[in-house]
Design a protein around this motif. Structure first.
Motif, PDB file in Angstrom:
ATOM      1  N   UNK A  70       8.608  11.455   7.280  1.00 56.70           N
ATOM      2  CA  UNK A  70       7.680  12.353   7.428  1.00 56.70           C
ATOM      3  C   UNK A  70       6.431  11.526   8.171  1.00 56.70           C
ATOM      4  N   UNK A  71       5.879  10.519   8.442  1.00 53.07           N
ATOM      5  CA  UNK A  71       5.076  10.121   9.761  1.00 53.07           C
ATOM      6  C   UNK A  71       5.374   9.873  10.333  1.00 53.07           C
ATOM      7  N   UNK A  72       7.018  10.123  10.897  1.00 52.91           N
ATOM      8  CA  UNK A  72       7.070  10.849  12.741  1.00 52.91           C
ATOM      9  C   UNK A  72       6.665  11.964  13.204  1.00 52.91           C
TER      10      UNK A  72
ATOM     11  N   UNK B 295       6.118   5.662  -1.304  1.00 51.95           N
ATOM     12  CA  UNK B 295       7.569   5.636  -0.646  1.00 51.95           C
ATOM     13  C   UNK B 295       8.884   6.259  -1.720  1.00 51.95           C
ATOM     14  N   UNK B 296       8.489   5.275  -3.560  1.00 54.79           N
ATOM     15  CA  UNK B 296       8.727   5.793  -4.539  1.00 54.79           C
ATOM     16  C   UNK B 296       8.734   6.925  -5.223  1.00 54.79           C
ATOM     17  N   UNK B 297       7.877   7.429  -4.620  1.00 56.67           N
ATOM     18  CA  UNK B 297       7.362   8.971  -5.287  1.00 56.67           C
ATOM     19  C   UNK B 297       8.979   9.370  -4.314  1.00 56.67           C
TER      20      UNK B 297
ATOM     21  N   UNK C 161       8.474   8.189   3.552  1.00 58.00           N
ATOM     22  CA  UNK C 161       8.019   8.349   4.483  1.00 58.00           C
ATOM     23  C   UNK C 161       7.310   7.739   5.802  1.00 58.00           C
ATOM     24  N   UNK C 162       8.170   6.628   6.054  1.00 56.78           N
ATOM     25  CA  UNK C 162       8.403   6.371   7.486  1.00 56.78           C
ATOM     26  C   UNK C 162       9.317   6.814   8.769  1.00 56.78           C
TER      27      UNK C 162
ATOM     28  N   UNK D 195       0.954  -1.219   0.340  1.00 58.26           N
ATOM     29  CA  UNK D 195       0.093   0.226   0.461  1.00 58.26           C
ATOM     30  C   UNK D 195       0.452   1.065  -0.356  1.00 58.26           C
ATOM     31  N   UNK D 196       1.824   1.224   0.384  1.00 57.33           N
ATOM     32  CA  UNK D 196       2.413   2.521   0.543  1.00 57.33           C
ATOM     33  C   UNK D 196       3.696   2.282  -0.198  1.00 57.33           C
TER      34      UNK D 196
END
Length: 424
Positions: free
Chosen positions: A333-335, A318-320, A329-330, A313-314
């Motif tokens: 950003x999400x932190x 992540x690639x972009x 991403x993880x 799903x992610x």
């Protein structure tokens, strides 16, 4: 090949009808004093996973609202100029079919256009477009002429007392009640015949639950229930993610009604239970914004959905992010990502938009934005420092082509308590 061309042209016609929805195509309407009932839905099979209906000639109340709304769009020109522009759009959509809108379609086109989709064998999707008519004979002549212009042969058949034509490409056209039905497959036209004489989507419990709270006086309705599609893909081993997780993400059926007010085009929706609530960040967005959107705890929402949908799903996100901005991403950003908001201000035809994300860790969000800055410089984008109040940041200078008009405004990135990406 010809059949595919015909279907693409028919899709173009429907998309042009969607332009009508935007507000301009009701200019030059004929006056009807009665309210509008949705007759198209009576031809939609109860197992439809998607249904859309656009009123080309809505209620008097909606027409009055449109008149007032058009005053906010001075660039639309006079009603005569707008009508001429719309006729040109329709003619362009019909050109490949050998038809002209004013001559071949407008004389018989009724008050509404609908469309439905349903799941077929193997998880494929098919459906039909439903054109309301005031003259069924003229409508059928136009459809047959369009098919012949596209090189389609027609085979006349009958089903439950309804005569129709099957195209060489597998589609079908016919009159069901007062509607011209243009179907992707013969089975879809027959499904409309069965719905008209038996049980239609209008009696479906899922449809009724999704639409019961929506206003009936509207210019359009969109309904979707994709769970049957997910089930069909799972049965045929064509689903790349966990079916239960995807079904939980999609949730219950959703519907959106579009109606007009003198000062706005309003979307009133019933959304799946899994859809996030409007974010509290909305209260912090500018009062002058004419379009806003917000969700709470975007990082938590993303984590929850990734858990449901699985590791794939992610992957695309992540690639972009890695390719464009060098971010993970993880980790990057999400932190720190909290509530998220979007808004638009300025001229409706030339809007200025902004993305706002509350930071739950200012040091982490600042580090991520500095990584973005380095990535942009590495890609040859010209930057310059920019500050506003307590926020640090930078401007990304967009290339200017003198032939296209004034230089575009820089894109601004600010970070502090919030991360803001906006037109300056």
């Amino acid at each position: 090949m010809a059949g595919g061309f015909l279907k693409r042209r028919l899709l173009a016609i429907v998309l042009t009808c969607a332009v009508v929805l935007g507000g301009l195509a009701f200019v030059g309407y004929r006056i009807y004093l009665n309210e509008v009932d949705d007759a198209a839905i009576e031809l939609v099979p109860s197992d439809a996973i998607f249904y859309a209906n656009v009123y080309l000639n809505p209620s008097t109340r909606q027409k009055k609202a449109l008149r007032d709304l058009l005053r906010h769009f001075p660039d639309a020109g006079t009603p005569e100029e707008t009508r001429a522009t719309l006729d040109e759009l329709f003619d362009n959509a019909l050109a490949g079919l050998g038809l002209e809108f004013a001559r071949d379609v407008e004389p018989w086109l009724g008050r509404q256009v609908g469309a439905f989709a349903r799941v077929r064998h193997g998880g494929s999707i098919s459906g039909a477009i439903l054109f309301g008519t005031t003259d069924t004979d003229a409508a059928l002549r136009a459809a047959r002429s369009a098919a012949e212009e596209s090189g389609e042969g027609l085979d006349s058949r009958s089903y439950s007392g309804v005569d129709y034509d099957v195209l060489e490409s597998g589609g079908a056209i016919g009159i069901v009640d007062d509607f011209l039905v243009v179907a992707a497959e013969e089975a879809d036209l027959r499904a409309s015949v069965d719905a008209a004489s038996s049980t239609s989507l209008a009696e479906s419990e899922t449809f009724l639950e999704a639409t019961e709270s929506l206003p009936e006086d509207r210019v359009a309705l969109f309904y979707a229930n994709v769970r049957p599609f997910i089930g069909a893909l799972e049965q045929n081993d064509r689903l790349p993610v966990n079916a239960d997780g995807l079904a939980a993400f999609v949730g219950s059926p959703a519907a959106v009604a579009v109606y007009l007010r003198p000062d706005a085009i309003v979307l009133d929706a019933t959304l799946p239970e899994s859809f996030p609530e409007p974010g509290s960040i909305l209260g912090d967005l500018p009062e002058v914004a004419w379009a806003v959107f917000g969700i709470d705890d975007v990082a938590g929402l993303a984590e929850e959905q990734f858990d449901l949908l699985g590791p794939f799903a992610s992957a695309g996100i992540d690639i972009a992010l890695q390719d464009s901005l060098g971010l993970d991403l993880q980790d990057d950003v999400l932190t720190w990502a909290g509530d998220l908001g979007l808004y638009a201000t300025g001229d409706v035809l030339r809007p200025e938009a902004a993305l706002v994300i509350e930071s739950t860790d200012e040091a982490a969000s600042a580090a991520a934005m500095r990584d973005v800055q380095r990535a942009l410089i590495g890609r040859g984008i010209r930057l310059r420092p920019f500050r506003r109040g307590p926020y640090e940041g930078f401007e990304a200078i967009r290339e200017h082509d003198p032939e296209t008009g004034p230089a575009p405004a820089p894109v601004v990135v600010l970070y502090g308590e919030k991360v803001v990406l906006a037109d300056s």
